[in-house]
Design a protein around this motif. Sequence first.
Motif, PDB file in Angstrom:
ATOM      1  N   TYR A 121       0.837  -1.210   0.000  1.00 34.32           N
ATOM      2  CA  TYR A 121       0.000   0.000   0.000  1.00 34.32           C
ATOM      3  C   TYR A 121       0.867   1.253   0.000  1.00 34.32           C
ATOM      4  N   CYS A 126       4.676   7.246  -2.572  1.00 31.57           N
ATOM      5  CA  CYS A 126       4.646   5.984  -1.836  1.00 31.57           C
ATOM      6  C   CYS A 126       3.797   4.947  -2.577  1.00 31.57           C
ATOM      7  N   GLY A 127       2.801   5.402  -3.351  1.00 32.06           N
ATOM      8  CA  GLY A 127       2.041   4.493  -4.199  1.00 32.06           C
ATOM      9  C   GLY A 127       2.906   3.917  -5.301  1.00 32.06           C
ATOM     10  N   TYR A 128       3.793   4.762  -5.855  1.00 28.46           N
ATOM     11  CA  TYR A 128       4.778   4.257  -6.807  1.00 28.46           C
ATOM     12  C   TYR A 128       5.582   3.132  -6.161  1.00 28.46           C
ATOM     13  N   ALA A 130       4.901   1.226  -3.571  1.00 32.39           N
ATOM     14  CA  ALA A 130       4.100   0.032  -3.290  1.00 32.39           C
ATOM     15  C   ALA A 130       3.977  -0.832  -4.541  1.00 32.39           C
ATOM     16  N   ALA A 131       3.730  -0.192  -5.676  1.00 29.53           N
ATOM     17  CA  ALA A 131       3.626  -0.948  -6.921  1.00 29.53           C
ATOM     18  C   ALA A 131       4.986  -1.520  -7.323  1.00 29.53           C
ATOM     19  N   VAL A 142      -2.100  -5.197  -4.343  1.00 27.71           N
ATOM     20  CA  VAL A 142      -1.598  -3.829  -4.232  1.00 27.71           C
ATOM     21  C   VAL A 142      -2.778  -2.865  -4.216  1.00 27.71           C
ATOM     22  N   ALA A 144      -2.899   1.174  -4.520  1.00 22.00           N
ATOM     23  CA  ALA A 144      -2.068   2.355  -4.772  1.00 22.00           C
ATOM     24  C   ALA A 144      -2.964   3.546  -5.072  1.00 22.00           C
ATOM     25  N   PRO A 147      -0.743   6.747  -7.844  1.00 20.60           N
ATOM     26  CA  PRO A 147       0.702   6.482  -7.929  1.00 20.60           C
ATOM     27  C   PRO A 147       1.315   7.091  -9.186  1.00 20.60           C
ATOM     28  N   VAL A 189      -5.790   0.662  -8.464  1.00 17.67           N
ATOM     29  CA  VAL A 189      -5.245   2.012  -8.606  1.00 17.67           C
ATOM     30  C   VAL A 189      -6.405   2.996  -8.506  1.00 17.67           C
TER      31      VAL A 189
END
Length: 320
Positions: A121, A126-128, A130-131, A142, A144, A147, A189
């Motif tokens: 997560y 930070c979404g970038y 996580a992915a 995931v 995100a 992201p 997403v």
Amino acid sequence: MAAQNGFSPDFSELARGEWLAALRALGDEHGFAEPLGKRHAGIFVEDGDTLLVSFETMSGIEALSETRTPLGFDMVRDFGWSSLSLLSHGDTWFRDPMVYGFFDQLIDDDFFDEFETVIFYGAGPCGYAAAAYSVASPGARVLALQPQATLDPRVTEWDDRFTDHRRSDFTSRYGYAPEMVDAADQVYVLYDPRERLDAMHAALFERRNVARYRMPFFGGALQTDLRMLDLLPQMLQATAEASLTPDRFAAMFRGRRGYPPYLRKLLAHLDGERRDLLTRMLCRNVSTRMNAPRFRRRLAQLEAEAGATPTAPEDDPTVL
């Protein structure tokens, strides 16, 4: 919510230095704490067989958490999950060889194999992360929020928000986030399609295992909104179950009907578009459900201008 397992740390009264020391001590007591150079750290708390790997900035934790603890700690306390929190000083996209090495070591140690379910997560930079780092645990899920796909200017030169970070390496280990999610079981997403650059990054995540959900009129801080709406725990649970279907997301998203920041943005948009009939419908709907002086005043003004022409049904779904 009361802790079900006695895990309820509260660092809200601590100064920054004391806070970091307390986080390290808690990690050492319940799992491990790993410094990762000057700008990153990993804190692991072991409990159940569902693991949340969350990526967060320290300033974000301080701003969004009443207890000044990572999001994963809430899931440990409330649902008995385990938590691996990756923390950064500022927005770094976690592009650091120390972080690469940390995940390499977790892979070598078969760390993720110890859990039945693994969720990654993060939001924004930070979404970038996580992915991108989800590739370390094939079969993970995931979540995100808005992201970035990459900051490599050869791919996303149209994104002028982060030009200072274009020299960061986004082409080596754990680099291009949309490719890194290929091994994931399911990826969700979330983005606001009216935020043009966020929508363009979201489009790069077009993959067989990716579901993209639109959150119009929420803007560029989805994590803050979802926490204010208390929807993030539900969405993480649905992610863990791979059951965040369009219908389930839509049912959760109806919470926006009572969320003033969203309603104000929607009102501003309709006013800006001079959609007076829709604006009247919105104001009437909101005024009958909530204590909303701004919407009552705007409704009175519009009806006076229109000579009090009857409006459409109050709960017309096309408004909200």
